[in-house]
Write an enzyme that holds these catalytic residues in place. Sequence first.
Site, mmCIF file in Angstrom:
data_model
loop_
_atom_site.group_PDB
_atom_site.id
_atom_site.type_symbol
_atom_site.label_atom_id
_atom_site.label_comp_id
_atom_site.label_asym_id
_atom_site.label_seq_id
_atom_site.Cartn_x
_atom_site.Cartn_y
_atom_site.Cartn_z
ATOM 1 N N ARG A 259 59.998 68.780 84.473
ATOM 2 C CA ARG A 259 58.872 68.381 83.940
ATOM 3 C C ARG A 259 58.802 66.877 84.068
ATOM 4 N NH1 ARG A 259 60.881 66.161 79.311
ATOM 5 N NH2 ARG A 259 62.571 67.251 78.316
ATOM 6 N N HIS A 263 58.896 65.978 76.672
ATOM 7 C CA HIS A 263 59.110 67.404 76.195
ATOM 8 C C HIS A 263 57.722 67.709 75.564
ATOM 9 C CE1 HIS A 263 60.819 71.124 74.400
ATOM 10 N NE2 HIS A 263 60.825 70.418 73.411
ATOM 11 N N TYR A 273 66.407 59.366 78.190
ATOM 12 C CA TYR A 273 67.709 60.297 78.779
ATOM 13 C C TYR A 273 67.638 60.884 80.224
ATOM 14 C CZ TYR A 273 64.207 63.629 77.668
ATOM 15 O OH TYR A 273 62.748 64.269 77.476
#
Length: 360
Positions: A259, A263, A273
Amino acid sequence: MKHVLKNVEKQFEMFQILNEEGKIVNKEAMPDLSDDELKELMRRMVYTRILDQRSIALNRQGRLGFYAPTAGQEASQIASHFALKKEDFLLPAYRDVPQLIWHGLPLYQAFLFSRGHFHGNQMPEGVRALSPQIIIGAQYIQATGIGFGMKMRGKDAVAITYTGDGGTSQGDFYEGINFAGAYGANCIFVVQNNGFAISVPRDKQTAAKTLAQKAVAAGIEGIQVDGMDPLAVYAVTKHARERAVKGEGPMLIETITYRYGPHTMAGDDPTRYRTSDLDTEWEKKDPLVRFRRFLEDKKLWSEEEENKVIEQAKADIKEAIKKADKYPKQKVTDFIGNMFEELPSNLQEQMEEYKAKETK
């Protein structure tokens, strides 16, 4: 027993048909799709990318509520759905609204779902689907029940459900695939492995080298597929569907995808991250770029055709958001009335109280 585990892991090599340059590397596995079908698949993927871009913009404007970006996962989502039939039952997770739209949910209702409006969860007549599941992995158990019912009735249909890599660490995931395997339910279980469960890397949540190999414990077939390759995803899903309706049992499909966005739009920051190098690496595998090159080599796609799809998507989205804006607002009495066919006495009192307030 280490050699046994290694032997199992070696059997789950990633299945691919179309490489990053848009070239066929597995001619024998090439699906039997007509030129028109190939173009339609591309059209849906381009449309979905624009829908994602506009949905993010609408979210930032405060015109949508909850939204989980989908860019990068078009091959995994749209190509798998392209292998289905209208009779099949779709059980999406919260990132799988695009499949729901292509399955028949009107676009304005998808926007109402994002806003938390109950009408966004009401499937139109003939649309065989549940609304997107928010609880991680819960849709796997629901799909198993529906798929088992289809088998018992001898239906030429399957139940297909989706989760992310994080969903495979949920108990519902194991219970769902185990029951489906034991009873031979008409199910396709798709795990969209985009590398991160929110911010947790896949290798931090399981020691399994692949997620597809988790099918072994349930006694069902499993396969890992290049989730940025629409032809491979389509071929594998079609195979899984044919097996299920012939009574050969369910199948677990792990799509290796990515993706590009966060999120969800609810405050997640992927730069905390994920590295820019990792993003760049996956951008080179973009499913739209890959499939575009393939179609252009076959003289089936052009910039002009793509621009037409983009303009159509923008026009549809503009009209749908207008319709969603005009749709009647939710009332407290709607929530109370939708919960029960016959209201218990305490809720009857509340219903009367709020009716009085809403008529003022």
